[in-house]
Design an enzyme around this catalytic site. Structure first.
Site, PDB file in Angstrom:
ATOM      1  N   HIS A 128       0.820  -1.214   0.000  1.00 60.73           N
ATOM      2  CA  HIS A 128       0.000   0.000   0.000  1.00 60.73           C
ATOM      3  C   HIS A 128       0.856   1.268   0.000  1.00 60.73           C
ATOM      4  O   HIS A 128       0.370   2.348  -0.336  1.00 60.73           O
ATOM      5  CB  HIS A 128      -0.972  -0.002   1.177  1.00 60.73           C
ATOM      6  N   ASP A 158       0.071  -7.540   1.382  1.00 54.60           N
ATOM      7  CA  ASP A 158       0.571  -6.183   1.552  1.00 54.60           C
ATOM      8  C   ASP A 158       2.098  -6.142   1.531  1.00 54.60           C
ATOM      9  O   ASP A 158       2.717  -5.400   2.299  1.00 54.60           O
ATOM     10  CB  ASP A 158       0.039  -5.563   2.847  1.00 54.60           C
ATOM     11  N   GLY A 227       3.475   6.516   8.074  1.00 58.60           N
ATOM     12  CA  GLY A 227       4.857   6.702   7.649  1.00 58.60           C
ATOM     13  C   GLY A 227       5.760   5.581   8.104  1.00 58.60           C
ATOM     14  O   GLY A 227       6.810   5.318   7.525  1.00 58.60           O
ATOM     15  N   ASN A 228       5.349   4.865   9.192  1.00 57.47           N
ATOM     16  CA  ASN A 228       6.093   3.688   9.656  1.00 57.47           C
ATOM     17  C   ASN A 228       5.850   2.474   8.762  1.00 57.47           C
ATOM     18  O   ASN A 228       6.614   1.501   8.808  1.00 57.47           O
ATOM     19  CB  ASN A 228       5.697   3.312  11.081  1.00 57.47           C
ATOM     20  N   SER A 229       4.775   2.497   8.001  1.00 51.56           N
ATOM     21  CA  SER A 229       4.406   1.334   7.196  1.00 51.56           C
ATOM     22  C   SER A 229       5.547   0.916   6.285  1.00 51.56           C
ATOM     23  O   SER A 229       6.142   1.747   5.588  1.00 51.56           O
ATOM     24  CB  SER A 229       3.176   1.655   6.338  1.00 51.56           C
ATOM     25  N   VAL A 286     -13.605 -24.157  -1.624  1.00 57.61           N
ATOM     26  CA  VAL A 286     -14.605 -24.368  -0.584  1.00 57.61           C
ATOM     27  C   VAL A 286     -14.780 -23.076   0.207  1.00 57.61           C
ATOM     28  O   VAL A 286     -13.866 -22.259   0.281  1.00 57.61           O
ATOM     29  CB  VAL A 286     -14.207 -25.496   0.398  1.00 57.61           C
ATOM     30  N   ILE A 288     -15.484 -21.892   4.066  1.00 61.70           N
ATOM     31  CA  ILE A 288     -15.300 -22.534   5.363  1.00 61.70           C
ATOM     32  C   ILE A 288     -15.700 -21.602   6.492  1.00 61.70           C
ATOM     33  O   ILE A 288     -15.839 -20.392   6.315  1.00 61.70           O
ATOM     34  CB  ILE A 288     -13.837 -22.981   5.558  1.00 61.70           C
TER      35      ILE A 288
END
Length: 495
Positions: A128, A158, A227-229, A286, A288
């Site tokens: 992102h 991500d 900003g830490n991402s 499937v 679940i």
């Protein structure tokens, strides 16, 4: 007060110390010892790791606004004050004349963090952070800036992999996220709010947090902000054990809970991105759900575990393997499934085309089947659902509810064929226990406990034989999905 005997004076002082407690010096010494007890010093670790943590800046191209006195400004003047286009201006939507491309400028789109995993310039971050970016810039702590190439990104996990043209870069060693323990010290380095090389520390709060189909996140109390991402989560050995990715927040800022992608999962993704630019995953087709304690007890499973099959896609790998709605998948390729969320991860990391064994729980016994894993498509295909035919309310008066609060009717052969069922009965009335459990008219009852339901008479006979002190499991089909509901029989209605 003066004491004639030195011995008496010492005795009085010692008695006073015992009454008054420890001295200031003793208290300070105890506090210093406590502050040094088992608390890490991050200084050397930060100094060693920081050079490999980078700032990531993304830009996008936007149409440049005209300078004062330009055609753009004049066109806006005519539009706003006269409500007409500027004389001689092209009609809206008209492409620019040949040789005169529209003027564009590069504008900042967002900032994030990342870290270098190889000396030849591979950088890992969040998908992102770089999504929809026109240009990606990677800035090192020594202020060197590189234009990065996006090797690939995977929205499901991500994770994104970048490459800058450089050699001899500092890199961070990778740890083993499977060995992470709740309570151990960790730290995050990144660029919160654009503040480069900010360090925060905390502990691992929990492992295996299910916030997505393919990621058992590491939960921490490390302060992580916008900003830490994409930045690294580092253990005391200086190894990356996760990528800081999400926070739980009601305000948009840090509130004490943050989540990191386990580095083992991230590396599996990045290796595929590096080799092919995309990620392939397996699927068995499937739907679940979780197995609750009540469902496990009612089916004789012993304890709540496995993944309950709610529906099976027609023609998919599961149907070909003989898996049915209502089955509980206990093992996949020899690995135990404790929670339903374990299964998508196990299947997803299996190479499409691989044939693997499955262990099922069906009608009070385990069964072994083999299944060939297919490839998960980027976007799921919409499947037509066959809805229940509208019912005449007068049919609800055909009988009185049984001990489960149900009035049911037989399904014609044509209806069974339409629903692709071998047997079952349709709910006409749901009252009492059935109504409280969520059963409603139009649902199809497929099984009661370990017994398949063939017709209304047989179903009512089964209900009459239920032990009222025990919970009964009812397999209910609604649309394409099958769920197991637990009901405690009551007295049959006399209405």
């Amino acid at each position: 007060m003066m004491f004639r005997s030195p011995a008496l004076a010492r005795a009085v002082v010692m008695a006073a110390m015992m009454l008054l407690g420890p001295t200031v010096a003793e208290v300070s010494h105890a506090q210093a010892a406590a502050s040094n007890y088992n608390l890490p010093d991050f200084t050397d670790l930060v100094e060693k790791a920081s050079p490999a943590v980078v700032n990531i800046r993304t830009t996008e191209l936007v149409r440049q606004r005209g300078a004062p006195g330009s055609d753009d400004e004049m066109a806006e003047f005519f539009r706003r004050f006269f409500g007409v286009p500027m004389p001689g201006a092209p009609a809206p939507g008209t492409p620019p004349r040949r040789g005169q491309p529209p003027q564009q400028e590069e504008q900042s789109r967002g900032v994030g963090s990342g870290f270098i995993i190889s000396q030849d310039g591979y950088v890992m971050t969040n998908a992102h952070v770089v999504a929809d970016a026109e240009t990606i810039y990677v800035t090192l702590p020594d202020k060197r800036e590189f234009k990065a190439k996006l090797i690939g990104s995977d929205k499901r996990t991500d994770v994104a992999l970048l490459k800058v043209e450089a050699t001899g870069l500092p890199r961070l060693p990778l740890g083993d996220s499977n060995k992470v323990r709740a309570g151990e010290w960790v730290l995050a380095i990144g660029s919160p709010f654009g503040l480069d090389n900010s360090v925060t520390a905390g502990i691992v709060s929990a492992k295996g947090r299910d916030t997505g189909d393919y990621l058992p996140f590491i939960q921490t109390d490390v302060a992580v902000n916008p900003g830490n991402s994409g930045g690294p989560l580092i253990n005391l050995r200086g190894e990356v054990i996760g990528i800081n990715s999400q926070i739980y927040s009601r305000s948009g800022g840090y509130m004490g809970i943050s989540f990191a992608i386990p580095i083992d999962e991230a590396m599996r993704v990045s290796e595929q991105l590096k080799s092919s630019g995309r990620v392939t995953r397996g699927r068995i087709a499937v739907a679940i759900g979780d197995v609750t304690k009540e469902v496990a007890d009612s089916l004789g499973l012993g304890r709540a575990r496995g993944a309950l099959v709610g529906s099976v896609e027609p023609g998919g790998p599961a149907e070909k393997a003989g898996i049915e709605a209502g089955d509980i998948i206990l093992k996949f390729n020899g690995r135990d499934i404790e929670r339903a969320s374990d299964l998508p991860r196990m299947v997803g990391e299996t190479k499409p085309g691989t044939r693997v064994p499955l262990q099922l729980w069906r009608k009070g016994a385990t069964r072994e089947v083999s299944i060939t894993v297919a490839e998960l498509e980027p976007e799921g295909k919409a499947r037509a659902r066959s809805g229940a035919a509208p019912k005449d309310d007068s049919a609800a008066q055909a009988g009185k509810p049984n001990a489960l609060g149900l009035v049911v009717s037989d399904l014609p052969e044509a209806r069974l064929k339409e629903l692709k069922l071998k047997s079952g009965v349709e709910v006409e009335v749901a009252d009492g226990p059935a109504l409280r459990a969520g059963i409603r008219p139009g649902d199809i009852i497929l099984r009661l406990g370990d017994t398949d339901v063939t017709n209304a008479r047989q179903f009512n006979d089964l209900v009459r034989g239920l032990d009222k002190s025990r919970i009964a499991a009812v397999f209910v089909r609604r649309g394409d999905a099958t769920q197991v509901l637990t009901l405690r029989p009551g007295a049959a209605s006399s209405r």
